[in-house]
Motif scaffolding. Structure first.
Motif, PDB file in Angstrom:
ATOM      1  N   VAL A   1      49.982  59.660  21.364  1.00  0.00           N
ATOM      2  CA  VAL A   1      48.715  59.980  22.011  1.00  0.00           C
ATOM      3  C   VAL A   1      48.836  59.897  23.521  1.00  0.00           C
ATOM      4  CG1 VAL A   1      46.301  59.306  22.259  1.00  0.00           C
ATOM      5  CG2 VAL A   1      47.401  59.210  20.025  1.00  0.00           C
ATOM      6  N   SER A   2      49.466  58.827  24.013  1.00  0.00           N
ATOM      7  CA  SER A   2      49.514  58.604  25.455  1.00  0.00           C
ATOM      8  C   SER A   2      50.314  59.678  26.175  1.00  0.00           C
ATOM      9  CB  SER A   2      50.111  57.220  25.760  1.00  0.00           C
ATOM     10  OG  SER A   2      51.419  57.120  25.234  1.00  0.00           O
ATOM     11  N   ASN A   3      51.238  60.352  25.461  1.00  0.00           N
ATOM     12  CA  ASN A   3      52.032  61.394  26.085  1.00  0.00           C
ATOM     13  C   ASN A   3      51.499  62.792  25.808  1.00  0.00           C
ATOM     14  OD1 ASN A   3      53.813  59.442  27.029  1.00  0.00           O
ATOM     15  ND2 ASN A   3      55.164  59.586  25.245  1.00  0.00           N
ATOM     16  N   SER A   4      50.334  62.863  25.206  1.00  0.00           N
ATOM     17  CA  SER A   4      49.799  64.164  24.808  1.00  0.00           C
ATOM     18  C   SER A   4      49.199  64.935  25.969  1.00  0.00           C
ATOM     19  CB  SER A   4      48.721  63.969  23.735  1.00  0.00           C
ATOM     20  OG  SER A   4      47.597  63.294  24.280  1.00  0.00           O
ATOM     21  N   GLY A   5      48.908  64.272  27.077  1.00  0.00           N
ATOM     22  CA  GLY A   5      48.314  64.932  28.216  1.00  0.00           C
ATOM     23  C   GLY A   5      46.815  65.069  28.124  1.00  0.00           C
ATOM     24  N   ARG A   6      46.209  64.615  27.025  1.00  0.00           N
ATOM     25  CA  ARG A   6      44.762  64.698  26.870  1.00  0.00           C
ATOM     26  C   ARG A   6      44.096  63.475  27.485  1.00  0.00           C
ATOM     27  NH1 ARG A   6      44.585  65.562  20.561  1.00  0.00           N
ATOM     28  NH2 ARG A   6      46.656  64.662  20.744  1.00  0.00           N
ATOM     29  N   GLN A   7      42.917  63.676  28.017  1.00  0.00           N
ATOM     30  CA  GLN A   7      42.199  62.598  28.678  1.00  0.00           C
ATOM     31  C   GLN A   7      41.433  61.773  27.658  1.00  0.00           C
ATOM     32  OE1 GLN A   7      39.576  63.899  31.754  1.00  0.00           O
ATOM     33  NE2 GLN A   7      38.996  61.831  32.375  1.00  0.00           N
ATOM     34  N   LEU A   8      41.563  60.451  27.752  1.00  0.00           N
ATOM     35  CA  LEU A   8      40.867  59.560  26.834  1.00  0.00           C
ATOM     36  C   LEU A   8      39.365  59.601  27.089  1.00  0.00           C
ATOM     37  CD1 LEU A   8      43.286  56.520  27.110  1.00  0.00           C
ATOM     38  CD2 LEU A   8      42.988  57.970  25.100  1.00  0.00           C
ATOM     39  N   PRO A   9      38.547  59.526  26.037  1.00  0.00           N
ATOM     40  CA  PRO A   9      37.085  59.504  26.221  1.00  0.00           C
ATOM     41  C   PRO A   9      36.641  58.367  27.129  1.00  0.00           C
ATOM     42  CG  PRO A   9      37.648  59.857  23.920  1.00  0.00           C
ATOM     43  CD  PRO A   9      38.932  59.525  24.617  1.00  0.00           C
ATOM     44  N   VAL A  10      37.226  57.173  26.933  1.00  0.00           N
ATOM     45  CA  VAL A  10      36.968  56.013  27.787  1.00  0.00           C
ATOM     46  C   VAL A  10      38.332  55.468  28.211  1.00  0.00           C
ATOM     47  CG1 VAL A  10      35.874  53.750  27.972  1.00  0.00           C
ATOM     48  CG2 VAL A  10      34.899  55.475  26.447  1.00  0.00           C
ATOM     49  N   THR A  11      38.516  55.208  29.471  1.00  0.00           N
ATOM     50  CA  THR A  11      39.821  54.757  29.952  1.00  0.00           C
ATOM     51  C   THR A  11      40.084  53.320  29.511  1.00  0.00           C
ATOM     52  OG1 THR A  11      39.010  53.864  32.050  1.00  0.00           O
ATOM     53  CG2 THR A  11      39.575  56.229  31.977  1.00  0.00           C
ATOM     54  N   PRO A  12      41.354  52.932  29.365  1.00  0.00           N
ATOM     55  CA  PRO A  12      41.688  51.540  29.043  1.00  0.00           C
ATOM     56  C   PRO A  12      41.104  50.555  30.048  1.00  0.00           C
ATOM     57  CG  PRO A  12      43.600  52.932  28.711  1.00  0.00           C
ATOM     58  CD  PRO A  12      42.559  53.796  29.362  1.00  0.00           C
ATOM     59  N   GLU A  13      41.064  50.953  31.307  1.00  0.00           N
ATOM     60  CA  GLU A  13      40.506  50.075  32.335  1.00  0.00           C
ATOM     61  C   GLU A  13      39.014  49.828  32.115  1.00  0.00           C
ATOM     62  OE1 GLU A  13      44.233  51.755  33.546  1.00  0.00           O
ATOM     63  OE2 GLU A  13      42.365  52.753  32.935  1.00  0.00           O
ATOM     64  N   GLU A  14      38.302  50.863  31.679  1.00  0.00           N
ATOM     65  CA  GLU A  14      36.874  50.691  31.391  1.00  0.00           C
ATOM     66  C   GLU A  14      36.660  49.773  30.188  1.00  0.00           C
ATOM     67  OE1 GLU A  14      34.867  54.860  32.916  1.00  0.00           O
ATOM     68  OE2 GLU A  14      36.066  54.891  31.087  1.00  0.00           O
ATOM     69  N   LEU A  15      37.501  49.922  29.179  1.00  0.00           N
ATOM     70  CA  LEU A  15      37.393  49.049  28.009  1.00  0.00           C
ATOM     71  C   LEU A  15      37.684  47.599  28.382  1.00  0.00           C
ATOM     72  CD1 LEU A  15      39.064  51.154  25.157  1.00  0.00           C
ATOM     73  CD2 LEU A  15      36.629  50.783  25.594  1.00  0.00           C
ATOM     74  N   GLU A  16      38.650  47.388  29.268  1.00  0.00           N
ATOM     75  CA  GLU A  16      38.949  46.033  29.731  1.00  0.00           C
ATOM     76  C   GLU A  16      37.759  45.429  30.461  1.00  0.00           C
ATOM     77  OE1 GLU A  16      42.562  45.484  31.920  1.00  0.00           O
ATOM     78  OE2 GLU A  16      43.695  46.745  30.542  1.00  0.00           O
ATOM     79  N   MET A  17      37.078  46.243  31.243  1.00  0.00           N
ATOM     80  CA  MET A  17      35.909  45.756  31.970  1.00  0.00           C
ATOM     81  C   MET A  17      34.831  45.293  30.992  1.00  0.00           C
ATOM     82  SD  MET A  17      33.519  47.775  34.750  1.00  0.00           S
ATOM     83  CE  MET A  17      32.886  48.884  33.474  1.00  0.00           C
ATOM     84  N   PHE A  18      34.627  46.056  29.924  1.00  0.00           N
ATOM     85  CA  PHE A  18      33.663  45.644  28.903  1.00  0.00           C
ATOM     86  C   PHE A  18      34.120  44.357  28.227  1.00  0.00           C
ATOM     87  CE2 PHE A  18      32.981  50.470  28.369  1.00  0.00           C
ATOM     88  CZ  PHE A  18      32.102  50.496  29.443  1.00  0.00           C
ATOM     89  N   ALA A  19      35.416  44.277  27.936  1.00  0.00           N
ATOM     90  CA  ALA A  19      35.958  43.101  27.243  1.00  0.00           C
ATOM     91  C   ALA A  19      35.838  41.836  28.079  1.00  0.00           C
ATOM     92  CB  ALA A  19      37.422  43.338  26.877  1.00  0.00           C
ATOM     93  N   GLU A  20      35.865  41.971  29.384  1.00  0.00           N
ATOM     94  CA  GLU A  20      35.775  40.798  30.269  1.00  0.00           C
ATOM     95  C   GLU A  20      34.431  40.093  30.162  1.00  0.00           C
ATOM     96  OE1 GLU A  20      36.695  42.378  34.095  1.00  0.00           O
ATOM     97  OE2 GLU A  20      38.843  41.938  33.912  1.00  0.00           O
TER      98      GLU A  20
END
Length: 227
Positions: free
Chosen positions: A17-36
């Protein structure tokens, strides 16, 4: 055993998935912010005046008494940890024994996902990066177990989606935020493909009616083998 760097865990979705070139609906950084914002237990090594609390944007936390456990958001726990003001106590589900049992059950249950915190991937990453000492001598084993669980769950999701051959409702319980994000990414491309096939079939039907050709229309189902 997984690499101690945690690189594959932090990639979240695997190389396919990470090498597919497609943009994630929500970025990992945004998910981390929610998790914090999730709560975690700490043991502060300082005390505030009796009844005093820390006033932060959105809420206040305390009172803080040295050597007395208290729950605070992960972002605050990590901030205090970096200043050597507290010890972080990992949540129960991040213990070696719990993860060992969970991995065994995850492998055994082909169609069922074990209940984990919604942000288990992000919480694990944050703690593995900035609170290594909280895991003591079990750090390597815990990181390896989390990585193994993530891979097993990813494989079950991918295998399940590959079996979809028609437009159906798929019910997946106990998925985490990163896993939901992955499914949205995978399904987005397939649904676009299905939409294009529907448009092409409609155009073919209109052309067939206009020309008087009454041969049987194409009725093939949508395959998810492209995942």
């Amino acid at each position: 055993m997984a690499s101690t760097s945690g690189t594959s865990l932090f990639s979240y979705y695997g190389s396919n998935v990470s090498n597919s070139g497609r943009q994630l609906p929500v970025t990992p950084e945004e998910l981390e912010m929610f998790a914090e914002q999730e709560m975690i237990t700490i043991v502060p090594n300082f005390s505030l005046d009796r009844g005093s609390v820390l006033y932060c944007i959105g809420d206040c936390y305390g009172p803080f008494q040295a050597n007395s456990q208290i729950e605070v958001p992960i972002w605050l726990a990590l901030t205090l940890r970096k200043r050597n003001k507290c010890t972080i106590i990992p949540p129960d589900w991040l213990s070696k024994d719990r993860l060992t049992n969970m991995l065994a059950e995850e492998k055994e249950s082909v169609h069922f996902f074990q209940p984990l915190p919604f942000y288990y991937v992000e919480i694990s990453k944050l703690l593995f990066q900035d609170a290594v000492d909280a895991f003591g001598e079990n750090y390597l084993e815990v990181t390896g177990l989390i990585e193994s669980i993530r891979k097993v769950r990813y494989h079950k999701i991918e295998s399940g989606l590959r079996k979809v051959t028609h437009a159906v409702e798929i019910k997946l319980n106990n998925l985490a935020a990163a896993e939901c994000n992955m499914i949205r990414l995978l399904l987005n491309g397939t649904l676009d493909h299905f939409h294009q096939l529907s448009k092409n079939n409609k155009a073919w039907e209109e052309s067939r009616l206009a020309s008087g050709n009454m041969s049987m229309p194409f009725s093939g189902g949508l395959s998810a083998s492209g995942f």
